[in-house]
Design a protein around this motif. Structure first.
Motif, mmCIF file in Angstrom:
data_model
loop_
_atom_site.group_PDB
_atom_site.id
_atom_site.type_symbol
_atom_site.label_atom_id
_atom_site.label_comp_id
_atom_site.label_asym_id
_atom_site.label_seq_id
_atom_site.Cartn_x
_atom_site.Cartn_y
_atom_site.Cartn_z
ATOM 1 N N LEU A 132 -16.706 -9.600 -9.176
ATOM 2 C CA LEU A 132 -15.596 -9.237 -10.151
ATOM 3 C C LEU A 132 -14.986 -10.278 -10.927
ATOM 4 C CD1 LEU A 132 -13.692 -6.606 -8.145
ATOM 5 C CD2 LEU A 132 -14.775 -6.043 -10.275
ATOM 6 N N SER A 133 -14.881 -11.559 -10.055
ATOM 7 C CA SER A 133 -13.840 -12.592 -10.528
ATOM 8 C C SER A 133 -14.316 -14.004 -10.480
ATOM 9 C CB SER A 133 -12.541 -12.457 -10.047
ATOM 10 O OG SER A 133 -12.613 -12.803 -8.570
ATOM 11 N N ASN A 178 -15.642 -9.375 -4.587
ATOM 12 C CA ASN A 178 -14.456 -10.071 -5.285
ATOM 13 C C ASN A 178 -15.087 -11.152 -6.020
ATOM 14 O OD1 ASN A 178 -12.307 -8.666 -3.869
ATOM 15 N ND2 ASN A 178 -12.233 -10.002 -2.271
ATOM 16 N N GLY A 234 -2.277 -3.929 -6.091
ATOM 17 C CA GLY A 234 -3.498 -3.905 -6.958
ATOM 18 C C GLY A 234 -4.673 -4.703 -6.262
ATOM 19 N N LEU A 235 -5.507 -5.285 -7.237
ATOM 20 C CA LEU A 235 -6.677 -6.112 -6.763
ATOM 21 C C LEU A 235 -6.195 -7.306 -6.256
ATOM 22 C CD1 LEU A 235 -9.375 -4.837 -9.326
ATOM 23 C CD2 LEU A 235 -9.174 -4.014 -6.961
ATOM 24 N N LEU A 236 -6.782 -7.738 -5.173
ATOM 25 C CA LEU A 236 -6.546 -9.164 -4.735
ATOM 26 C C LEU A 236 -7.040 -10.164 -5.750
ATOM 27 C CD1 LEU A 236 -5.557 -11.024 -2.569
ATOM 28 C CD2 LEU A 236 -7.752 -10.822 -1.351
ATOM 29 N N VAL A 237 -8.251 -9.891 -6.335
ATOM 30 C CA VAL A 237 -8.883 -10.891 -7.190
ATOM 31 C C VAL A 237 -7.886 -10.900 -8.483
ATOM 32 C CG1 VAL A 237 -11.146 -10.782 -6.559
ATOM 33 C CG2 VAL A 237 -10.392 -9.098 -8.400
ATOM 34 N N ASP A 238 -7.042 -10.110 -8.977
ATOM 35 C CA ASP A 238 -6.155 -10.397 -10.078
ATOM 36 C C ASP A 238 -4.856 -11.107 -9.443
ATOM 37 O OD1 ASP A 238 -7.543 -8.527 -11.717
ATOM 38 O OD2 ASP A 238 -6.466 -6.650 -11.393
ATOM 39 N N MET A 243 -16.596 -6.731 0.786
ATOM 40 C CA MET A 243 -15.297 -7.074 -0.006
ATOM 41 C C MET A 243 -15.374 -8.450 -0.546
ATOM 42 S SD MET A 243 -13.112 -4.660 0.002
ATOM 43 C CE MET A 243 -11.796 -5.364 -0.545
ATOM 44 N N ASN A 281 0.921 -0.955 0.018
ATOM 45 C CA ASN A 281 -0.126 0.078 0.166
ATOM 46 C C ASN A 281 1.067 1.430 0.040
ATOM 47 O OD1 ASN A 281 -1.637 2.060 0.469
ATOM 48 N ND2 ASN A 281 -2.939 1.053 1.939
#
Length: 169
Positions: free
Chosen positions: A118-119, A115, A81-85, A111, A48
């Motif tokens: 998104l994915s 998530n 970045g995004l945890l899902v990525d 969250m 972060n």
């Protein structure tokens, strides 16, 4: 370490994300429990840029690796970045999160819903061991900075690193 994947076998993977500044016995309780449920548990240390941690990302990763070495199925790395990525890049279908209190659930549910939307990555909530229900890295750092004894809340090598870092300040 689990056997490598082959054509007929797919390893069950999960991720335990966090800032881990520093890793506490509460974090390790959740990571250890996840390691018994999954073939491989990725511990993802968040980068972060807007926050200045007490420990560098590399120091956190090393402390977690040392603390989880006995499990044999933990992979520790940083992510931005995004945890899902992070999950998609590593074929990780599940996020494991510890819940200390109802207030954690309110935030974590939002969250988790984001998530999966998104994915398709699922989130599993693990209730924290009552011994650690009050524990957070921020609280540990604050108590230690005021001279309180937090040695029972951290692995010995993490406590030593925390004590040394606070002495530098």
């Amino acid at each position: 370490m689990p056997a490598p994947e082959n054509k007929g076998t797919k390893l069950r993977r999960a991720v335990c994300p966090g800032s881990f500044d520093p890793v506490t016995n509460g974090h390790l309780d959740i990571i250890g429990r996840a390691s018994r449920l999954y073939d491989v548990v990725h511990v993802a240390v968040m980068i972060n840029q807007s926050k200045k941690g007490l420990f560098t990302i590399d120091e956190r990763i090393e402390m977690i690796r040392e603390a989880t070495a006995e499990y044999g199925n933990i992979e520790v790395e940083s992510f931005h970045g995004l945890l899902v990525d992070f999950c998609k890049q590593r074929d990780i279908p599940a996020i494991v999160k510890g819940l200390r209190a109802v207030s954690d659930f309110d935030y974590e549910l939002q969250m988790a819903q984001m998530n999966i939307g998104l994915s398709g990555v699922e989130t599993l909530f693990v209730p924290t061991n009552p011994t650690y229900s009050f524990l957070s890295s921020s609280l540990v750092k604050e108590v230690a900075a005021w001279g309180g004894d937090v040695s029972h809340l951290l692995p010995p090598h993490v406590h030593a690193a925390l004590t040394a870092r606070l002495a530098e300040r």
